[in-house]
Design an enzyme around this catalytic site. Sequence first.
Site, PDB file in Angstrom:
ATOM      1  N   HIS A   1     -67.194  29.700   5.289  1.00  0.00           N
ATOM      2  CA  HIS A   1     -66.226  28.699   5.750  1.00  0.00           C
ATOM      3  C   HIS A   1     -66.916  27.562   6.498  1.00  0.00           C
ATOM      4  O   HIS A   1     -66.589  26.394   6.315  1.00  0.00           O
ATOM      5  CB  HIS A   1     -65.182  29.388   6.643  1.00  0.00           C
ATOM      6  CG  HIS A   1     -64.120  28.482   7.162  1.00  0.00           C
ATOM      7  ND1 HIS A   1     -63.107  28.008   6.369  1.00  0.00           N
ATOM      8  CD2 HIS A   1     -63.918  27.955   8.400  1.00  0.00           C
ATOM      9  CE1 HIS A   1     -62.317  27.228   7.089  1.00  0.00           C
ATOM     10  NE2 HIS A   1     -62.790  27.180   8.325  1.00  0.00           N
TER      11      HIS A   1
ATOM     12  N   ALA B   1     -61.800  19.950  12.330  1.00  0.00           N
ATOM     13  CA  ALA B   1     -62.780  19.041  11.748  1.00  0.00           C
ATOM     14  C   ALA B   1     -62.428  18.653  10.318  1.00  0.00           C
ATOM     15  O   ALA B   1     -62.698  17.529   9.900  1.00  0.00           O
ATOM     16  CB  ALA B   1     -64.165  19.677  11.792  1.00  0.00           C
TER      17      ALA B   1
ATOM     18  N   GLY C   1     -69.293  34.265  10.359  1.00  0.00           N
ATOM     19  CA  GLY C   1     -69.889  35.197   9.416  1.00  0.00           C
ATOM     20  C   GLY C   1     -69.505  34.956   7.970  1.00  0.00           C
ATOM     21  O   GLY C   1     -69.813  35.786   7.116  1.00  0.00           O
ATOM     22  N   THR C   2     -68.846  33.844   7.682  1.00  0.00           N
ATOM     23  CA  THR C   2     -68.426  33.553   6.310  1.00  0.00           C
ATOM     24  C   THR C   2     -68.905  32.165   5.903  1.00  0.00           C
ATOM     25  O   THR C   2     -69.297  31.361   6.755  1.00  0.00           O
ATOM     26  CB  THR C   2     -66.888  33.596   6.174  1.00  0.00           C
ATOM     27  OG1 THR C   2     -66.335  32.485   6.895  1.00  0.00           O
ATOM     28  CG2 THR C   2     -66.313  34.901   6.724  1.00  0.00           C
TER      29      THR C   2
ATOM     30  N   VAL D   1     -66.057  19.885  16.369  1.00  0.00           N
ATOM     31  CA  VAL D   1     -67.101  20.906  16.462  1.00  0.00           C
ATOM     32  C   VAL D   1     -66.743  22.039  15.508  1.00  0.00           C
ATOM     33  O   VAL D   1     -65.598  22.456  15.418  1.00  0.00           O
ATOM     34  CB  VAL D   1     -67.281  21.419  17.915  1.00  0.00           C
ATOM     35  CG1 VAL D   1     -66.018  22.034  18.471  1.00  0.00           C
ATOM     36  CG2 VAL D   1     -68.437  22.393  18.006  1.00  0.00           C
ATOM     37  N   VAL D   2     -67.766  22.469  14.775  1.00  0.00           N
ATOM     38  CA  VAL D   2     -67.638  23.629  13.907  1.00  0.00           C
ATOM     39  C   VAL D   2     -68.774  24.572  14.287  1.00  0.00           C
ATOM     40  O   VAL D   2     -69.937  24.178  14.312  1.00  0.00           O
ATOM     41  CB  VAL D   2     -67.750  23.246  12.412  1.00  0.00           C
ATOM     42  CG1 VAL D   2     -67.499  24.471  11.531  1.00  0.00           C
ATOM     43  CG2 VAL D   2     -66.791  22.124  12.059  1.00  0.00           C
ATOM     44  N   ILE D   3     -68.398  25.808  14.603  1.00  0.00           N
ATOM     45  CA  ILE D   3     -69.384  26.804  15.012  1.00  0.00           C
ATOM     46  C   ILE D   3     -69.491  27.859  13.916  1.00  0.00           C
ATOM     47  O   ILE D   3     -68.484  28.394  13.455  1.00  0.00           O
ATOM     48  CB  ILE D   3     -69.008  27.420  16.373  1.00  0.00           C
ATOM     49  CG1 ILE D   3     -69.012  26.310  17.444  1.00  0.00           C
ATOM     50  CG2 ILE D   3     -69.976  28.549  16.734  1.00  0.00           C
ATOM     51  CD1 ILE D   3     -68.565  26.751  18.818  1.00  0.00           C
TER      52      ILE D   3
END
Length: 160
Positions: free
Chosen positions: A89, A58, A86-87, A81-83
């Site tokens: 980012h 992305a 835990g950071t 798509v960006v899921i």
Amino acid sequence: MSGKGAPTPEVVDASDLRVAVVAARWHDEVMNGLLNGAERALKDASVGGLTVVRVPGAFELPVAAAALAKSGYDAIVALGVVIRGGTPHFDYVCSAATDGLNRVAIDHVVPVGFGLLTCDNEEQALDRAGLEGSHEDKGYEAAAAAMETALTLRDCVRHY
């Protein structure tokens, strides 16, 4: 559901438009659904000679979209798509891609269909990917919005 209240995409005749799709490669299953949806929308609008450009993720969508806009396309469809992980980012990539695609549209006066899914988990992404059983088809919607906007802009320029 996020699509509540969304307009039904209009099928337009965009046979005289040059439309390109730029699509990320992360998350194959979701991306295949988004890309298939965009291709269906372009076919429904009689767009011929489909140009598809694939980029790693992305974050790379804006630079590819800018190159396509500069090369004379009437509309661009950006898919990715960006899921959330835990950071932080996720936040950086979503913000950079969104801001970059918006900048491409404004700087080049070329509609960019926003098919970038920003989801908390894979289930949300799959539900928006236009796959069998999905509730939404964001690839189709992004392509339809880009074409409709390109035609609107063309009509505005003719009238003013």
